[in-house]
Design a protein around this motif. Structure first.
Motif, PDB file in Angstrom:
ATOM      1  N   ALA B  87     -44.153 -13.197 -37.399  1.00  0.00           N
ATOM      2  CA  ALA B  87     -44.966 -11.980 -37.320  1.00  0.00           C
ATOM      3  C   ALA B  87     -44.734 -11.241 -36.006  1.00  0.00           C
ATOM      4  O   ALA B  87     -45.032 -10.055 -35.886  1.00  0.00           O
ATOM      5  CB  ALA B  87     -46.451 -12.314 -37.480  1.00  0.00           C
ATOM      6  N   MET B  88     -44.202 -11.958 -35.020  1.00  0.00           N
ATOM      7  CA  MET B  88     -43.943 -11.350 -33.710  1.00  0.00           C
ATOM      8  C   MET B  88     -42.453 -11.191 -33.418  1.00  0.00           C
ATOM      9  O   MET B  88     -42.050 -11.042 -32.262  1.00  0.00           O
ATOM     10  CB  MET B  88     -44.617 -12.172 -32.615  1.00  0.00           C
ATOM     11  CG  MET B  88     -46.129 -12.060 -32.603  1.00  0.00           C
ATOM     12  SD  MET B  88     -46.703 -10.353 -32.377  1.00  0.00           S
ATOM     13  CE  MET B  88     -46.473 -10.174 -30.603  1.00  0.00           C
ATOM     14  N   GLY B  89     -41.646 -11.272 -34.458  1.00  0.00           N
ATOM     15  CA  GLY B  89     -40.232 -10.940 -34.272  1.00  0.00           C
ATOM     16  C   GLY B  89     -39.320 -12.087 -33.899  1.00  0.00           C
ATOM     17  O   GLY B  89     -38.304 -11.885 -33.232  1.00  0.00           O
ATOM     18  N   SER B  90     -39.642 -13.303 -34.352  1.00  0.00           N
ATOM     19  CA  SER B  90     -38.795 -14.439 -33.986  1.00  0.00           C
ATOM     20  C   SER B  90     -37.412 -14.382 -34.637  1.00  0.00           C
ATOM     21  O   SER B  90     -36.486 -15.034 -34.162  1.00  0.00           O
ATOM     22  CB  SER B  90     -39.484 -15.755 -34.350  1.00  0.00           C
ATOM     23  OG  SER B  90     -39.674 -15.842 -35.743  1.00  0.00           O
ATOM     24  N   ALA B  91     -37.266 -13.586 -35.697  1.00  0.00           N
ATOM     25  CA  ALA B  91     -35.956 -13.497 -36.342  1.00  0.00           C
ATOM     26  C   ALA B  91     -34.904 -12.997 -35.346  1.00  0.00           C
ATOM     27  O   ALA B  91     -33.765 -13.465 -35.332  1.00  0.00           O
ATOM     28  CB  ALA B  91     -36.032 -12.572 -37.557  1.00  0.00           C
ATOM     29  N   ALA B  92     -35.320 -12.059 -34.483  1.00  0.00           N
ATOM     30  CA  ALA B  92     -34.381 -11.527 -33.480  1.00  0.00           C
ATOM     31  C   ALA B  92     -34.045 -12.600 -32.441  1.00  0.00           C
ATOM     32  O   ALA B  92     -32.915 -12.659 -31.932  1.00  0.00           O
ATOM     33  CB  ALA B  92     -34.993 -10.309 -32.796  1.00  0.00           C
ATOM     34  N   VAL B  93     -35.025 -13.448 -32.132  1.00  0.00           N
ATOM     35  CA  VAL B  93     -34.792 -14.531 -31.165  1.00  0.00           C
ATOM     36  C   VAL B  93     -33.799 -15.540 -31.743  1.00  0.00           C
ATOM     37  O   VAL B  93     -32.846 -15.949 -31.063  1.00  0.00           O
ATOM     38  CB  VAL B  93     -36.127 -15.232 -30.804  1.00  0.00           C
ATOM     39  CG1 VAL B  93     -35.894 -16.390 -29.845  1.00  0.00           C
ATOM     40  CG2 VAL B  93     -37.116 -14.232 -30.212  1.00  0.00           C
ATOM     41  N   GLU B  94     -34.011 -15.887 -33.005  1.00  0.00           N
ATOM     42  CA  GLU B  94     -33.080 -16.806 -33.691  1.00  0.00           C
ATOM     43  C   GLU B  94     -31.670 -16.249 -33.680  1.00  0.00           C
ATOM     44  O   GLU B  94     -30.712 -16.945 -33.344  1.00  0.00           O
ATOM     45  CB  GLU B  94     -33.457 -16.927 -35.185  1.00  0.00           C
ATOM     46  CG  GLU B  94     -34.593 -17.812 -35.517  1.00  0.00           C
ATOM     47  CD  GLU B  94     -34.759 -17.849 -37.043  1.00  0.00           C
ATOM     48  OE1 GLU B  94     -34.214 -18.772 -37.660  1.00  0.00           O
ATOM     49  OE2 GLU B  94     -35.419 -16.952 -37.612  1.00  0.00           O
ATOM     50  N   ALA B  95     -31.559 -14.988 -34.074  1.00  0.00           N
ATOM     51  CA  ALA B  95     -30.243 -14.366 -34.186  1.00  0.00           C
ATOM     52  C   ALA B  95     -29.551 -14.339 -32.829  1.00  0.00           C
ATOM     53  O   ALA B  95     -28.355 -14.638 -32.720  1.00  0.00           O
ATOM     54  CB  ALA B  95     -30.379 -12.948 -34.752  1.00  0.00           C
ATOM     55  N   ALA B  96     -30.308 -14.020 -31.788  1.00  0.00           N
ATOM     56  CA  ALA B  96     -29.729 -13.951 -30.442  1.00  0.00           C
ATOM     57  C   ALA B  96     -29.237 -15.322 -29.995  1.00  0.00           C
ATOM     58  O   ALA B  96     -28.163 -15.451 -29.402  1.00  0.00           O
ATOM     59  CB  ALA B  96     -30.754 -13.406 -29.457  1.00  0.00           C
TER      60      ALA B  96
END
Lengths: 495, 158
Positions: B87-96
């Protein structure tokens, strides 16, 4: 006389630099005494520095080590300092709560027995020691306490079953395998006030005549494991555990072990696969013996119930949901933290009055209540009161009290897919609807998202969900469809 | 000789715990703490000690995500994949993380420094997204702060 400065030490505060603050304070040339307390659970304010004053403890939010020299440039800052929030206890967020179970978190050094006793600790145990087993069980039954892990089964009835069961040995098992996303109150209790949990376990052992017990705590919580270990050693040395052997067992990263029969298998050293029921764990539990399996919050609520009496706990609440619930505001929320309130408040009050809306400032699209197996609730249903039965009536669940907020940028179709994906990853594999159904669920959702035979696949998905609900052995496969179905119902454009 | 050594060390670690009821998980934790993973060679000894079959011990090791049957990197980065972090944008953290390290989940970077693991909830859900590097928790992680963290990792012997 030195001024006391409180620097919180739970995992959240530590992750935001609380240790650096403590180190920095140690280098300041002022007469201050640094106290490493737990945390008030006002997570969005962490690290929340508190400074003693004649009126009480003054709060300073989101302090960084870097700004300490400025903050303390004119001596110890007081209530007139622009960064001061005023008295922590007077913050509306805290003042409007009714903290019973979490009353002591953040007030004291977590593993200090002296602090615990000074804050009223062991009052419940003292009372229990003068009561018969039946009287303790009756007190818990009369309080109306229901299992706070999520299943909401009346705790007193469970205890009565264990008390009545024949057995040369009985166990108390504390389920501290807090795996639901959006929940962290078990961790707060274990890290900030472990003796409340230990006292609750001792009272449970007196109530059912158990002489051995385990706290099964997640491996993902290294600090909680460490504090529990230390607290048990100190409580043992102080003579509180003379007739009861209590151990901490470290779990090993399986979500399913939060299910009580899987947890028992795991404690026995086996794969955490769900058991068939009956027999109930209360009759044949750990190593085949009658066993109380309770969540951290259920057990941590017991000392207060014994101390204050069943009637005072029972006086709070709504309908058949008695007492307070430790709600945890999480996800995309402006003021995330622990909110312990009596049952009956509306979701809207929790999300808006306490939570202040989303962190992003955008409108709330949905809230997932009760963990990864809970429904996505749309704003149209935010007047639903916090109440086990009222939640059930809208196809949702209170669960362990976690509320995960999503703003309008969230892709709930993807979240529905994730519910199935999570179930596939975490399934113990024992029953087919869960093990295979979840994998097929991901595939069907993918086909719908790709626009393949959408109507047929939606029918198939509903059918699959129903099969999982009806045919799974436990709540993982039996409830993973709820978030999926809730998205289909409330957000039909997304699935 | 080396294999013999591992087996003996494992027995020395496991034996004092063997009398505990349900001893297998505590033993496996102790072994993993010592070796940083659970070497295959130790399985027969542990099985014999607890009067279990090798298959049973292997079955327990493979059931639990926490137990690693292969050596990991010098550090393990756990990225929370659960709902609150999403909900807080962890997908971008994973991708990075995946892009920066050039690996996927359950893999170790070529220099042997980092193993990447998914995790389902670190219990830090009011300050999402969360990641854990070994036993150190981080709050409100962004793609940028994660890359900075990885770039500033202290040198460590693997």
């Amino acid at each position: 006389m030195s001024v006391r400065v409180y620097v919180p030490s739970d995992s959240t505060a530590l992750s935001l630099g609380a240790d650096d603050i403590a180190r920095g304070l140690g280098e300041i040339d002022l007469d201050i005494e640094i106290i490493r307390n737990g945390s008030r659970g006002l997570c969005w304010l962490e690290p929340l520095l508190e400074i003693d004053s004649p009126e009480g403890r003054l709060g300073f939010a989101n302090v960084t080590a870097k700004e300490l020299s400025t903050l303390f440039s004119d001596g110890v800052p007081g209530s007139a300092h622009p960064r001061c929030l005023g008295l922590t206890e007077e913050l509306p967020y805290l003042k409007q709560q009714r903290r019973l179970t979490s009353a002591r978190i953040g007030l004291m050094k977590p593993c200090s027995l002296d602090d615990y006793r000074a804050q009223g600790g062991f009052t419940g145990l003292t009372k229990a020691l003068e009561m018969s087993c039946e009287e303790i069980v009756a007190c818990v039954t009369d309080s109306g306490l229901r299992g706070r892990g999520g299943a909401a089964f009346p705790t007193g009835i469970k205890w009565q079953t264990v008390l009545s069961a024949e057995g040369d040995k009985k166990y108390i098992v504390c389920n501290a395998d807090e795996g639901d996303s959006g929940t962290y109150v078990d961790r707060l209790i274990m890290e900030c006030d472990p003796y409340t949990l230990i006292e609750g376990i001792i009272i449970a052992s007196l109530a059912v005549n158990a002489d051995e017990g385990y706290i099964y705590c997640r491996a993902e919580y290294p600090l909680a494991l460490e504090r529990l270990q230390q607290a048990i050693e100190l409580a043992t040395d102080a003579g509180y555990l003379k007739h009861f052997k209590l151990q901490v067992r470290k779990a090993a990263g399986a979500y399913i072990c939060g299910e009580e029969t899987s947890l028992l298998e795991s404690l026995e050293g086996k794969r955490g696969q769900v058991r068939f029921r009956p027999p109930l764990p209360a009759i044949e539990g750990l190593f085949g013996k009658p066993t109380v399996v309770n969540n951290v919050i259920s057990l941590a609520s017991i000392p207060g119930i014994l101390a204050g009496g069943a009637a005072s706990y029972q006086a709070y609440g709504s309908g058949r949901s008695r007492g307070t619930l430790t709600v945890q505001l999480a996800g995309n929320i402006k003021r995330g933290g622990l909110v312990e309130v009596p049952f009956g408040l509306s979701l809207r009050q929790l999300l808006e009055d306490f939570g202040g809306g989303t962190a992003s400032g955008r409108p709330i699209k949905a809230v997932q209540a009760g963990g990864p197996l809970g429904a996505y609730i749309p704003p149209a249903l935010f007047d639903t009161p916090l109440d086990y039965e009222a939640f059930k009536a809208i196809g949702a669940m209170v669960g362990h009290g976690g509320l995960v907020v999503f703003d309008d940028s969230a892709d709930l179709g993807q979240m529905a897919r994730f519910a199935m994906e999570f179930c596939a990853v975490e399934s113990c594999g024992k029953c087919t609807p869960c093990r295979i159904g979840s994998v097929r669920g991901v595939e069907v959702i993918d086909r719908i998202h790709q626009g393949e035979q959408v109507e047929e696949n939606r029918i198939l998905l509903r059918d699959l969900c129903q099969t999982m609900i009806d045919g799974s052995l436990c709540a993982l496969g039996g409830m993973a469809p709820f978030p999926v179905l809730s998205v289909m119902e409330h957000f039909p454009d997304e699935l | 000789m080396a294999a013999l050594n591992i087996e003996q060390i494992a027995l020395d670690i496991a034996s004092p715990l063997a009398e505990e009821p349900g001893a297998l998980l505590p033993i496996l934790h102790a072994l993993q703490e010592h070796f940083a993973y659970i070497p295959t060679e130790v399985v027969p000894g542990v099985a014999q000690l607890l009067n279990l079959s090798r298959a049973e011990v292997h079955g327990v090791i493979s059931f639990y995500d926490w137990f690693q049957a292969e050596p990991s990197g010098a550090s393990t980065l756990y990225i929370c994949r659960a709902e609150s972090c999403q909900a807080m944008g962890s997908a971008a953290v994973e991708a990075a993380a995946k892009q920066h390290l050039g690996i996927d989940y359950h893999q170790t970077s070529d220099d042997g420094r980092i193993t990447l693991q998914p995790i389902y909830c670190l219990g830090n859900c009011a300050c999402s997204p969360a990641v854990m590097l070994d036993e150190k928790l981080y709050s409100r992680v962004s793609a940028e702060s994660l890359v900075a963290m990885l770039d500033n990792l202290p040198e460590r012997e693997s």
